[in-house]
Design a protein around this motif. Structure first.
Motif, mmCIF file in Angstrom:
data_model
loop_
_atom_site.group_PDB
_atom_site.id
_atom_site.type_symbol
_atom_site.label_atom_id
_atom_site.label_comp_id
_atom_site.label_asym_id
_atom_site.label_seq_id
_atom_site.Cartn_x
_atom_site.Cartn_y
_atom_site.Cartn_z
ATOM 1 N N TRP A 37 0.839 -1.196 0.000
ATOM 2 C CA TRP A 37 0.000 0.000 0.000
ATOM 3 C C TRP A 37 0.876 1.249 0.000
ATOM 4 C CZ3 TRP A 37 -2.592 3.064 4.240
ATOM 5 C CH2 TRP A 37 -3.644 3.827 3.732
ATOM 6 N N ARG A 39 0.261 4.380 0.388
ATOM 7 C CA ARG A 39 -0.059 5.507 1.267
ATOM 8 C C ARG A 39 0.249 5.257 2.743
ATOM 9 N NH1 ARG A 39 -5.585 8.162 -0.253
ATOM 10 N NH2 ARG A 39 -4.692 9.689 1.147
ATOM 11 N N SER A 41 1.948 5.485 6.048
ATOM 12 C CA SER A 41 2.925 6.409 6.630
ATOM 13 C C SER A 41 3.635 5.722 7.793
ATOM 14 C CB SER A 41 2.217 7.678 7.123
ATOM 15 O OG SER A 41 1.342 7.363 8.185
ATOM 16 N N ILE A 96 -4.390 1.907 8.527
ATOM 17 C CA ILE A 96 -4.978 2.605 7.379
ATOM 18 C C ILE A 96 -5.541 3.961 7.800
ATOM 19 C CG2 ILE A 96 -6.892 2.506 5.728
ATOM 20 C CD1 ILE A 96 -6.338 -0.547 5.569
ATOM 21 N N LEU A 97 -6.288 3.988 8.902
ATOM 22 C CA LEU A 97 -6.893 5.250 9.349
ATOM 23 C C LEU A 97 -5.854 6.295 9.723
ATOM 24 C CD1 LEU A 97 -9.956 4.068 11.462
ATOM 25 C CD2 LEU A 97 -9.956 5.140 9.209
ATOM 26 N N SER A 99 -2.800 6.494 8.661
ATOM 27 C CA SER A 99 -2.117 6.922 7.440
ATOM 28 C C SER A 99 -2.978 7.882 6.622
ATOM 29 C CB SER A 99 -1.748 5.716 6.580
ATOM 30 O OG SER A 99 -0.776 4.935 7.223
ATOM 31 N N LEU A 100 -4.275 7.609 6.551
ATOM 32 C CA LEU A 100 -5.156 8.476 5.774
ATOM 33 C C LEU A 100 -5.411 9.817 6.456
ATOM 34 C CD1 LEU A 100 -7.811 5.936 4.450
ATOM 35 C CD2 LEU A 100 -5.956 7.029 3.169
ATOM 36 N N LEU A 101 -5.442 9.828 7.770
ATOM 37 C CA LEU A 101 -5.723 11.064 8.500
ATOM 38 C C LEU A 101 -4.491 11.934 8.709
ATOM 39 C CD1 LEU A 101 -8.203 9.727 11.195
ATOM 40 C CD2 LEU A 101 -8.736 10.980 9.100
ATOM 41 N N VAL A 104 1.000 12.909 4.582
ATOM 42 C CA VAL A 104 1.829 11.941 3.852
ATOM 43 C C VAL A 104 3.053 12.673 3.326
ATOM 44 C CG1 VAL A 104 1.910 10.339 1.928
ATOM 45 C CG2 VAL A 104 -0.200 10.615 3.214
#
Length: 125
Positions: A37, A39, A41, A96-97, A99-101, A104
């Motif tokens: 993945w 994205r 972080s 995932i959460l 990294s998305l929040l 990046v």
């Protein structure tokens, strides 16, 4: 030694499976996300590892293995004897959460270079 005395009489194979549950919950989601993945972080990977590791230890403590078998209580707060079924997906979700929040800092070009280096063993220069 203390844990060996505490868990005296328990099935050794089951106790080893609990150790594998801790390792799998702490390492597998972050490792798989880091490989596949773009994205993910650093904060997401760390959060995933901490959630998996400490979540598994907490749920083992609340499971029937400790509460009923070791502490001789009548019931446990968490019904499963092995919590990996819950903690592995939870570690994926947290990684995932976070990294998305979060912000990046890695670009797609940097990821592509690292991916090429990972698969080919060279920097691609």
């Amino acid at each position: 030694m203390l844990l060996g005395i505490t868990f005296k009489g328990q099935n050794v194979a089951f106790m080893v499976s609990l150790a594998f549950a801790i390792a799998a919950s702490g390492n597998f989601p972050a490792l798989l996300l880091a490989i596949f993945w773009r994205r993910l972080s650093t904060a997401g990977a760390v959060a995933s590892m901490l959630t998996g590791t400490f979540g598994t230890i907490l749920l083992i403590w609340l499971s029937p293995t400790v509460q009923v078998d070791v502490l001789h209580r009548t019931a446990a707060w968490f019904p499963l004897k092995n919590p990996a079924l819950v903690t592995i997906p939870l570690a994926f979700l947290v990684g995932i959460l976070v990294s998305l929040l979060g912000t990046v800092r890695q670009s797609d070009a940097g990821y592509a270079q690292h991916e090429r280096q990972m698969h080919l063993g060279t920097a691609g220069d």
